[in-house]
Design an enzyme around this catalytic site. Structure first.
Site, mmCIF file in Angstrom:
data_model
loop_
_atom_site.group_PDB
_atom_site.id
_atom_site.type_symbol
_atom_site.label_atom_id
_atom_site.label_comp_id
_atom_site.label_asym_id
_atom_site.label_seq_id
_atom_site.Cartn_x
_atom_site.Cartn_y
_atom_site.Cartn_z
ATOM 1 N N HIS A 185 42.239 36.235 50.655
ATOM 2 C CA HIS A 185 41.044 35.584 50.140
ATOM 3 C C HIS A 185 41.122 34.291 51.225
ATOM 4 O O HIS A 185 42.160 33.895 52.082
ATOM 5 C CB HIS A 185 41.043 35.046 48.742
ATOM 6 C CG HIS A 185 42.268 34.331 48.480
ATOM 7 N ND1 HIS A 185 43.659 34.676 48.361
ATOM 8 C CD2 HIS A 185 42.388 32.940 47.741
ATOM 9 C CE1 HIS A 185 44.134 33.734 47.933
ATOM 10 N NE2 HIS A 185 43.669 32.704 47.445
ATOM 11 N N HIS A 200 41.292 30.741 50.843
ATOM 12 C CA HIS A 200 41.780 29.608 50.743
ATOM 13 C C HIS A 200 42.645 29.029 51.741
ATOM 14 O O HIS A 200 43.607 30.072 52.478
ATOM 15 C CB HIS A 200 42.464 29.491 49.373
ATOM 16 C CG HIS A 200 41.726 29.537 48.145
ATOM 17 N ND1 HIS A 200 42.160 29.734 46.793
ATOM 18 C CD2 HIS A 200 40.211 28.983 48.063
ATOM 19 C CE1 HIS A 200 41.051 29.565 46.060
ATOM 20 N NE2 HIS A 200 40.128 29.248 46.803
ATOM 21 N N ASP A 238 45.572 27.754 52.202
ATOM 22 C CA ASP A 238 47.022 28.113 52.171
ATOM 23 C C ASP A 238 47.360 29.488 52.234
ATOM 24 O O ASP A 238 48.653 29.808 52.457
ATOM 25 C CB ASP A 238 47.693 27.553 50.654
ATOM 26 C CG ASP A 238 47.022 28.257 49.539
ATOM 27 O OD1 ASP A 238 45.895 28.282 49.476
ATOM 28 O OD2 ASP A 238 47.909 28.729 48.718
ATOM 29 N N HIS A 239 46.212 30.382 52.534
ATOM 30 C CA HIS A 239 46.577 31.524 52.829
ATOM 31 C C HIS A 239 45.936 32.246 54.194
ATOM 32 O O HIS A 239 46.221 33.362 54.850
ATOM 33 C CB HIS A 239 45.657 32.642 51.674
ATOM 34 C CG HIS A 239 46.376 32.422 50.461
ATOM 35 N ND1 HIS A 239 47.037 33.328 49.851
ATOM 36 C CD2 HIS A 239 46.292 31.289 49.799
ATOM 37 C CE1 HIS A 239 47.424 33.010 48.662
ATOM 38 N NE2 HIS A 239 46.698 31.615 48.640
ATOM 39 N N HIS A 292 39.687 34.936 41.138
ATOM 40 C CA HIS A 292 40.073 33.652 42.016
ATOM 41 C C HIS A 292 39.133 33.174 42.944
ATOM 42 O O HIS A 292 38.893 31.912 42.774
ATOM 43 C CB HIS A 292 41.453 33.859 42.206
ATOM 44 C CG HIS A 292 42.273 32.938 43.098
ATOM 45 N ND1 HIS A 292 42.742 31.583 42.423
ATOM 46 C CD2 HIS A 292 42.488 32.811 44.292
ATOM 47 C CE1 HIS A 292 43.114 30.780 43.413
ATOM 48 N NE2 HIS A 292 43.040 31.260 44.390
ATOM 49 N N ASP A 300 46.436 35.504 45.095
ATOM 50 C CA ASP A 300 46.216 34.766 43.967
ATOM 51 C C ASP A 300 45.789 35.372 42.751
ATOM 52 O O ASP A 300 45.083 34.749 41.922
ATOM 53 C CB ASP A 300 45.681 33.380 44.142
ATOM 54 C CG ASP A 300 46.501 32.664 45.219
ATOM 55 O OD1 ASP A 300 47.829 33.017 45.612
ATOM 56 O OD2 ASP A 300 45.973 31.513 45.774
ATOM 57 N N HIS A 316 52.433 33.363 45.424
ATOM 58 C CA HIS A 316 53.094 31.991 45.070
ATOM 59 C C HIS A 316 54.386 32.407 44.168
ATOM 60 O O HIS A 316 54.431 33.351 43.382
ATOM 61 C CB HIS A 316 52.321 31.179 44.262
ATOM 62 C CG HIS A 316 50.945 30.687 45.275
ATOM 63 N ND1 HIS A 316 51.148 29.544 45.639
ATOM 64 C CD2 HIS A 316 49.907 31.019 45.292
ATOM 65 C CE1 HIS A 316 50.122 29.251 46.448
ATOM 66 N NE2 HIS A 316 49.137 30.099 46.081
HETATM 67 FE FE FE Z 1 47.249 30.211 46.879
HETATM 68 ZN ZN ZN Z 2 44.028 30.768 46.423
#
Ligand code: FE
Ligand code: ZN
Length: 256
Positions: free
Chosen positions: A55, A57, A59-60, A113, A130, A168
């Site tokens: 996805h 985001h 942080d990915h 998410h 996530d 995570h």
């Molecule tokens: Fe994340």
């Molecule tokens: Zn995420």
């Protein structure tokens, strides 16, 4: 045989690194940060052969640009989201063939998410970003409880021994919440103790399995009378269907 190793990033992200044992090529999942990936490639003399994204985001996806500067490789990601460097746009039912690993993965759309979130599964492995966490699930940033409930149902339909590689290390906090929602669950009590010991030793709690999640993850247990009762107590009202129970547990976790 495919090996899967966690590359820790930021505070609690895992970038999963897939490799055919003994082979020099590897594929990474959700590289939010390029630095730890480039370090592992250098240390282990590995060549990056592809990137899988679940996805949008940061942080990915934040490491994709710099990894592509290092080497041009295919970038697989959800068709429904804006993914930097994406070369292959994926939808439900698509398959990804990773040449370098001789590995085929199927694609599941799992909105909740984020609206376009996808998961990859194959050879007993699930990379779900996530969506489903060990002991928990992702926050509903772009989706409804109904959508997330259906997405989780899709994942729990995979074989029980499927290994879950989520993005995570949230397991301990998730299980400490879970025990408040489902205190009568002895499998959950045991899991919390195991995970406390793992984290005290600074060890990774993943992968878990679909079976383990079904037995201990309150977000998958809306049908458990103990979960339902505690969710109703928190919500202060009767919850008449499993989606309402799920939505209450999610809102409870969000409220802290
Ligand atoms: Fe994340
Ligand atoms: Zn995420």
């Amino acid at each position: 045989m495919i090996t899967v190793k966690p590359v820790p990033a930021f505070n609690d992200n895992y970038i999963w690194l897939l490799q055919r044992e003994g082979a020099p090529d590897c594929v990474v999942v959700d590289p939010g940060d390029p630095v730890p990936v480039l370090n592992v490639l250098a240390e282990q003399d590995l060549a990056l052969a592809g990137i899988l994204i679940t996805h949008h985001h940061p942080d990915h996806t934040g490491g994709v640009g710099e990894l592509l500067e290092h080497r041009q490789v295919p970038v697989y990601g959800p068709a429904g989201e804006t993914i930097p460097g994406r070369t292959q746009a994926l939808r439900e039912g698509d398959t990804v063939y990773l040449d370098a690993l001789d590995l085929e993965l199927g694609v599941l759309e799992v909105p909740g998410h984020t609206a376009g979130h996808i998961a990859y599964y194959g050879q007993g492995m699930l990379f779900c970003g996530d969506t489903l966490f060990a002991g928990g699930c992702g926050r509903l940033f772009e989706g409804t409880p109904e959508q997330m409930y259906q997405s989780l149902e899709k994942l729990t339909g995979l074989p029980p021994d499927t290994r879950i590689y989520c993005a995570h290390e949230y397991t301990l906090a998730n299980l400490r919440f879970a025990i408040r929602v489902n205190p009568g669950n002895t499998a959950l009590q045991e899991r919390l103790q195991q995970v406390e010991a793992l984290r005290a030793a600074d060890r990774c709690t993943l992968p878990s399995t679909i079976d383990e999640e079904c037995r201990t993850n309150p977000f998958l247990r809306s049908g458990d009378p103990d979960v339902k009762q505690h969710a109703e107590n928190w919500a202060g009202k009767r919850l008449t269907d499993p989606v309402q129970v799920f939505a209450a547990v999610r809102a409870w976790k969000d409220a802290g």
